[in-house]
Design a protein around this motif. Structure first.
Motif, PDB file in Angstrom:
ATOM      1  N   SER A  71       5.312  16.886   4.096  1.00 29.33           N
ATOM      2  CA  SER A  71       5.055  15.753   3.210  1.00 29.33           C
ATOM      3  C   SER A  71       3.572  15.384   3.126  1.00 29.33           C
ATOM      4  N   LEU A  72       2.723  16.088   3.866  1.00 25.83           N
ATOM      5  CA  LEU A  72       1.284  15.816   3.780  1.00 25.83           C
ATOM      6  C   LEU A  72       0.573  17.027   3.189  1.00 25.83           C
ATOM      7  N   ASN A  73      -0.315  16.797   2.265  1.00 23.37           N
ATOM      8  CA  ASN A  73      -1.061  17.901   1.661  1.00 23.37           C
ATOM      9  C   ASN A  73      -2.012  18.521   2.689  1.00 23.37           C
ATOM     10  N   PRO A  74      -1.809  19.816   3.013  1.00 24.57           N
ATOM     11  CA  PRO A  74      -2.604  20.427   4.088  1.00 24.57           C
ATOM     12  C   PRO A  74      -4.088  20.548   3.741  1.00 24.57           C
ATOM     13  N   ARG A  75      -4.417  20.496   2.448  1.00 24.57           N
ATOM     14  CA  ARG A  75      -5.826  20.678   2.071  1.00 24.57           C
ATOM     15  C   ARG A  75      -6.603  19.369   2.015  1.00 24.57           C
ATOM     16  N   HIS A  76      -5.934  18.250   2.262  1.00 20.10           N
ATOM     17  CA  HIS A  76      -6.627  16.963   2.230  1.00 20.10           C
ATOM     18  C   HIS A  76      -6.828  16.410   3.628  1.00 20.10           C
ATOM     19  N   THR A  77      -7.966  15.768   3.850  1.00 19.93           N
ATOM     20  CA  THR A  77      -8.170  15.116   5.140  1.00 19.93           C
ATOM     21  C   THR A  77      -7.283  13.877   5.190  1.00 19.93           C
ATOM     22  N   VAL A  78      -7.109  13.386   6.405  1.00 22.13           N
ATOM     23  CA  VAL A  78      -6.320  12.181   6.584  1.00 22.13           C
ATOM     24  C   VAL A  78      -6.929  11.025   5.792  1.00 22.13           C
ATOM     25  N   GLY A  79      -8.261  10.969   5.784  1.00 19.78           N
ATOM     26  CA  GLY A  79      -8.945   9.921   5.026  1.00 19.78           C
ATOM     27  C   GLY A  79      -8.597   9.985   3.547  1.00 19.78           C
ATOM     28  N   THR A  80      -8.554  11.198   2.997  1.00 16.31           N
ATOM     29  CA  THR A  80      -8.223  11.359   1.583  1.00 16.31           C
ATOM     30  C   THR A  80      -6.767  10.977   1.324  1.00 16.31           C
ATOM     31  N   ILE A  81      -5.885  11.410   2.226  1.00 18.79           N
ATOM     32  CA  ILE A  81      -4.460  11.131   2.034  1.00 18.79           C
ATOM     33  C   ILE A  81      -4.204   9.629   1.980  1.00 18.79           C
ATOM     34  N   VAL A  82      -4.742   8.924   2.951  1.00 19.91           N
ATOM     35  CA  VAL A  82      -4.509   7.477   2.992  1.00 19.91           C
ATOM     36  C   VAL A  82      -5.324   6.784   1.890  1.00 19.91           C
ATOM     37  N   GLY A  83      -6.557   7.282   1.666  1.00 22.13           N
ATOM     38  CA  GLY A  83      -7.413   6.706   0.631  1.00 22.13           C
ATOM     39  C   GLY A  83      -6.799   6.824  -0.761  1.00 22.13           C
ATOM     40  N   THR A  84      -6.165   7.969  -1.037  1.00 22.15           N
ATOM     41  CA  THR A  84      -5.526   8.164  -2.339  1.00 22.15           C
ATOM     42  C   THR A  84      -4.443   7.112  -2.564  1.00 22.15           C
ATOM     43  N   ALA A  85      -3.684   6.836  -1.509  1.00 26.46           N
ATOM     44  CA  ALA A  85      -2.639   5.823  -1.629  1.00 26.46           C
ATOM     45  C   ALA A  85      -3.268   4.461  -1.941  1.00 26.46           C
ATOM     46  N   LEU A  86      -4.389   4.166  -1.293  1.00 17.61           N
ATOM     47  CA  LEU A  86      -5.070   2.891  -1.560  1.00 17.61           C
ATOM     48  C   LEU A  86      -5.510   2.820  -3.020  1.00 17.61           C
ATOM     49  N   ARG A  87      -6.067   3.920  -3.504  1.00 16.41           N
ATOM     50  CA  ARG A  87      -6.585   3.948  -4.870  1.00 16.41           C
ATOM     51  C   ARG A  87      -5.454   3.875  -5.896  1.00 16.41           C
ATOM     52  N   THR A  88      -4.407   4.700  -5.675  1.00 12.56           N
ATOM     53  CA  THR A  88      -3.285   4.701  -6.615  1.00 12.56           C
ATOM     54  C   THR A  88      -2.782   3.286  -6.868  1.00 12.56           C
ATOM     55  N   HIS A  89      -2.738   2.511  -5.797  1.00  8.98           N
ATOM     56  CA  HIS A  89      -2.182   1.177  -5.943  1.00  8.98           C
ATOM     57  C   HIS A  89      -3.279   0.134  -6.143  1.00  8.98           C
ATOM     58  N   GLY A  90      -4.499   0.587  -6.338  1.00 12.10           N
ATOM     59  CA  GLY A  90      -5.607  -0.336  -6.590  1.00 12.10           C
ATOM     60  C   GLY A  90      -5.771  -1.380  -5.506  1.00 12.10           C
ATOM     61  N   MET A  91      -5.686  -0.958  -4.245  1.00 12.87           N
ATOM     62  CA  MET A  91      -5.676  -1.920  -3.153  1.00 12.87           C
ATOM     63  C   MET A  91      -7.054  -2.417  -2.741  1.00 12.87           C
ATOM     64  N   VAL A  92      -8.061  -1.537  -2.785  1.00 18.34           N
ATOM     65  CA  VAL A  92      -9.392  -1.991  -2.351  1.00 18.34           C
ATOM     66  C   VAL A  92     -10.460  -1.431  -3.289  1.00 18.34           C
ATOM     67  N   ALA A  93     -11.601  -2.079  -3.274  1.00 18.87           N
ATOM     68  CA  ALA A  93     -12.744  -1.553  -4.013  1.00 18.87           C
ATOM     69  C   ALA A  93     -13.244  -0.308  -3.299  1.00 18.87           C
ATOM     70  N   LYS A  94     -13.840   0.593  -4.047  1.00 24.48           N
ATOM     71  CA  LYS A  94     -14.320   1.856  -3.498  1.00 24.48           C
ATOM     72  C   LYS A  94     -15.145   1.657  -2.218  1.00 24.48           C
ATOM     73  N   SER A  95     -15.979   0.622  -2.236  1.00 24.02           N
ATOM     74  CA  SER A  95     -16.872   0.400  -1.093  1.00 24.02           C
ATOM     75  C   SER A  95     -16.095   0.059   0.182  1.00 24.02           C
ATOM     76  N   GLY A  96     -14.947  -0.562   0.017  1.00 19.84           N
ATOM     77  CA  GLY A  96     -14.202  -0.975   1.200  1.00 19.84           C
ATOM     78  C   GLY A  96     -13.184   0.055   1.650  1.00 19.84           C
ATOM     79  N   GLU A  97     -13.117   1.197   0.947  1.00 21.44           N
ATOM     80  CA  GLU A  97     -12.030   2.129   1.184  1.00 21.44           C
ATOM     81  C   GLU A  97     -12.019   2.704   2.601  1.00 21.44           C
ATOM     82  N   LEU A  98     -13.159   3.215   3.032  1.00 17.65           N
ATOM     83  CA  LEU A  98     -13.190   3.862   4.331  1.00 17.65           C
ATOM     84  C   LEU A  98     -12.822   2.897   5.451  1.00 17.65           C
ATOM     85  N   SER A  99     -13.337   1.697   5.378  1.00 17.84           N
ATOM     86  CA  SER A  99     -13.035   0.790   6.482  1.00 17.84           C
ATOM     87  C   SER A  99     -11.554   0.416   6.492  1.00 17.84           C
TER      88      SER A  99
END
Ligand SMILES: Nc1ncnc2c1ncn2[C@@H]1O[C@H](COP(=O)(O)OP(=O)(O)OP(=O)(O)O)[C@@H](O)[C@H]1O
Ligand SMILES: Nc1ncnc2c1ncn2[C@@H]1O[C@H](COP(=O)(O)OP(=O)(O)OP(=O)(O)O)[C@@H](O)[C@H]1O
Ligand code: SF4
Ligand code: SF4
Ligand SMILES: [Mg+2]
Ligand SMILES: [Mg+2]
Lengths: 352, 362
Positions: A121-149
């Protein structure tokens, strides 16, 4: 149509006073081709056939039952990966059963699914940061600047090292990968998580770590769960209420203790009596077991009347002609059986 | 397809067995090592494993994912590709050495005297042949009989493993069987030559408890009838308690605890085994918090020094000096307790279990 309010931000409509989630007569019939000489005829797999279920805010409901009884299909209906062929799926009172993808978007955020298999269920070519970050972005949860934190915060919540956001799934163990899947689900700040066998692929010690994590999410974040598992000990540990499914239907549903101590449906009784028990080595006398004969009938052609009757030792004539309704037989405990009654003696061996 | 027989469920009572000691071993594994040279380095999957199983007895192997349960069991059946795996030590089945057996001898041995049931029935049932054909083939590979006789045998075996209407089912393809029935068909295939040694690698993990119970009963029945030695790999300690005579607890490629089931599950002496017991939620009583083992399993490319469990062990500060991190403990038989052994430096594991672990168990 009932009156609804629309909270400005989330876009999710709410009927005041409605439970968080309600399934009402939900059916999912899959179209398939028959086999052999029936190959030309269309058949319907009645994977889910009239399921009623209510989940309150912050509540955990366990879903158990024989392999193929429709648990995963129910999970995919609740999360609207499938559109039901009949019935209503009400989220905070609003029917989402036939909403379009666009209408569903705000709901997708609040209703999350976690899968059994932490590997596929996890894309092997994406880092964990990308996997979780994509979910944040898809749902518009945080501004780009706050994503990593926020990603790092989520990794911390699920007990992973926040410094590891740059690693790939294969660099983590099975239990850690399941945590990544949970972090991804949490990214959207869901109100309800449907967890389809989230710990079945893990061995017992790692399973217990993940269980403790889910436990803290529910107590600290107040997230409701629909929790699917084969392990009845795990379900008992985690769930307030338990629903038992058989061949596309809920046959019994009730508060955890009532269901484990006084199960009324013959299938629930058979299920509980089949659980292997470690107590025998500590001197608990071996318990009697009910062994079911044969297999679950095909969901293409389920038996008339009560679907359990082909394997039920209590079946009478009425069971073949009349479909038993799911009715309340004890406080908050609903059973679909013409002859429902608690067992004469406890099914589970009591520890002294 | 409803060829079920409605009828009374069988009410069975499982009684714990009386393990009578000192029987002659049928399977004898001695200082087994299995290594895989890989691009990243040498994977030490099994490191000095020894155990034995007499006829009519069941040994359960439990342990962390990746601890070498499957790899060691596959070695017993000579299933490793010798170009990929380096195997040393000795594996004797009925007195015959398997480690250096020729491919031709191995072929006769597998499916004959020794058979294996895999976790995933898909992997051993071929989708393009009928279930009956596959059972017949396995039978004819080891017995000089006519097709007709082999088919009779296949029908007989399917009935034996509880498949309803075997005469009709024998001509069906695997996809026409349910998951539980496929698993039973696979067991029928494994047992068609009355193997004296049966290895079952998590045969019920993918199944729900009612089907699991049917399969466990079945293996127990067949074992009684054929007098086989059984090795049963599982994660489920409840299953172990019910079906096994002895248990081998593995961690990082070695046995950390070994002995009769009631002793090891009733009073384990190794901290890893304690962690396992504390990880299982109970079915009765007030739900207690779980106390899982912290951390994750070690990499087999770089097994920790000293005791391989030390990075996760909460008890290492009870051992003097830095033994746990520098000195690998041996698997030591207990003088007071015949037939059991454990691999840990702790001086008084009994007391720790009684006073600290037991009170936390359900
Ligand atoms: N897309 C589909 N097309 C046809 N049949 C389907 C489809 N998806 C599921 N089914 C069938 O629906 C029934 C219910 O399947 P489901 O996966 O929901 O069961 P489950 O309770 O999750 O089982 P398990 O415990 O084995 O995971 C099964 O008979 C299955 O074969
Ligand atoms: N062909 C191979 N090459 C390299 N490493 C391998 C190979 N086969 C197995 N291993 C490694 O050997 C170790 C032991 O694996 P094994 O399959 O025996 O574990 P297990 O105890 O059966 O675990 P599980 O409970 O998950 O089935 C694992 O770390 C695995 O990655
Ligand atoms: S309704 Fe009849 S067949 Fe169905 S579970 Fe009850 S007694 Fe058994
Ligand atoms: S030897 Fe030391 S580290 Fe290993 S299990 Fe015993 S106490 Fe723990
Ligand atoms: Mg499923
Ligand atoms: Mg394995």
């Amino acid at each position: 149509m009932t009156e609804t309010t629309t909270p400005a931000k989330s876009g999710v409509r709410t009927v005041p006073g409605a439970p968080l989630l309600e399934l009402d007569g939900v059916k999912m019939h899959f179209k398939t081709k028959g086999e052999g000489f029936l190959a030309r005829r269309t058949q319907w797999v009645q994977a889910v056939d009239g399921v009623d279920l209510t989940v309150g805010a912050g509540e955990t409901i366990g879903l158990v039952g024989e392999s193929g009884c429709g648990k995963s299909t129910t999970a995919r209906l609740i999360t609207r990966l499938l559109e039901p062929t009949a019935g209503e799926i009400r989220y905070q009172g609003v029917d989402i059963a036939h909403m379009s993808e666009r209408q569903l978007r705000p709901y997708r955020r609040e209703i999350q699914l976690i899968f059994q298999d932490p590997y596929s269920s996890l894309n092997p070519r994406h880092t964990v940061g990308t996997i979780v970050g994509t979910a944040l972005r898809t749902h518009g949860m945080v501004a780009k600047s706050g994503e990593l934190s926020r990603v790092q915060e989520l990794l911390e919540v699920v007990g992973l090292n926040p410094e590891h956001y740059n690693r790939y799934p294969h660099e983590f163990s099975g239990g850690q990968r399941q945590r990544i899947g949970i972090a991804r689900a949490l990214a959207a700040r869901p109100k309800i998580i449907v967890a389809d066998e989230p710990v079945s692929a893990l061995d017992v010690s790692i399973q217990a770590q993940v269980m403790n994590l889910l436990e803290s999410l529910r107590s600290e974040l107040g997230i409701a769960f629909v929790f699917i598992a084969h392990d009845l000990g795990v379900v008992r540990h985690f769930c307030d209420r338990v629903a038992v499914m058989y061949l596309g239907r809920v046959v019994e549903e009730g508060p955890r203790d009532a269901l484990y101590q006084k199960p009324q449906h013959p299938y629930t009784q058979a299920l509980l009596s089949a659980v292997p028990d470690i107590g025998v080595v500590r001197g608990v006398p071996p318990k009697n077991r009910i062994r079911l004969v044969g297999d679950v009938p095909s969901p293409v052609d389920p038996p008339s009347g009560c679907r359990f009757r082909t394997r039920c030792w209590k079946a009478q004539d009425i069971c073949a002609t009349e479909d038993p309704a799911l009715i309340e037989r004890a406080p908050a405990q609903r059973v679909a059986c013409h002859f429902a009654e608690p067992p004469a003696e406890s099914i589970l061996a009591e520890t002294a | 397809m409803s060829d079920q027989t409605p009828g009374a469920p069988t009410t069975v009572t499982r009684v714990p067995r009386d393990p009578s000691a000192n029987e002659e071993a049928y399977l004898e594994v001695n200082d087994l090592q299995v290594q895989f040279p890989t691009a990243d380095g040498l994977v030490r999957a099994v490191q000095g494993l020894s155990y034995s199983v007499p006829l009519r007895r069941t040994l359960a192997i439990v342990g962390e994912s990746g601890s070498g349960k499957s790899v060691s069991s596959m070695a017993v059946l000579g299933l490793h590709d010798r170009k990929v795996a380096r195997i040393t030590g000795s594996i004797k089945v009925g007195g015959r050495e398997v480690v250096n057996m020729s491919d031709k001898d191995l072929e006769g041995f597998r499916g004959g005297d020794a058979a294996m049931i895999f976790q995933d029935p898909q992997s051993s049932l071929h989708p393009y042949f009928t279930v009956g054909n596959q059972i017949m083939e396995s039978y004819r590979a080891h017995n000089n009989v006519s097709k007709r006789a082999a088919k009779e045998r296949a029908v007989d075996m399917l009935g034996r493993v509880g498949i309803p209407n075997p005469r009709r089912r024998v001509d069906q393809y695997p996809h026409e069987f349910s998951g539980g029935m496929r698993q039973r068909a696979m067991i029928a295939m494994a047992l068609v030559n009355d193997p004296k040694l049966l290895i079952a690698d998590e045969p019920t993990t993918a199944l729900d408890v009612t089907v699991q119970a049917q399969i466990l009963d079945l293996i127990a029945d067949l074992q009684r009838d054929f007098g086989s030695a059984v090795v049963f790999i599982t994660h489920d300690l409840g299953v172990v308690a019910e079906i096994a005579d002895d248990i081998l607890v593995m961690y990082a490629g070695t046995a950390v605890e070994h002995g009769p089931v009631n002793k090891i599950l009733g009073q384990p002496l190794h901290p890893y085994a304690w962690g396992l017991l504390e990880s299982i939620p109970a079915l009765t009583g007030d739900p207690q918090p779980l106390h899982p083992i912290p951390g994750s399993p070690p990499s087999l490319l770089a097994v920790p020094s000293g005791c391989p469990f030390h990075p996760r062990c909460e008890f290492k500060d009870r051992v003097p000096d830095d033994w746990c991190t520098t000195l690998r403990p041996d698997l030591i038989p207990r003088t007071a307790d015949l037939g059991r052994s454990s691999r840990c430096h702790l001086k008084d594991p009994d007391r720790i279990f009684e006073t600290e672990i037991l009170p936390r168990l359900p």
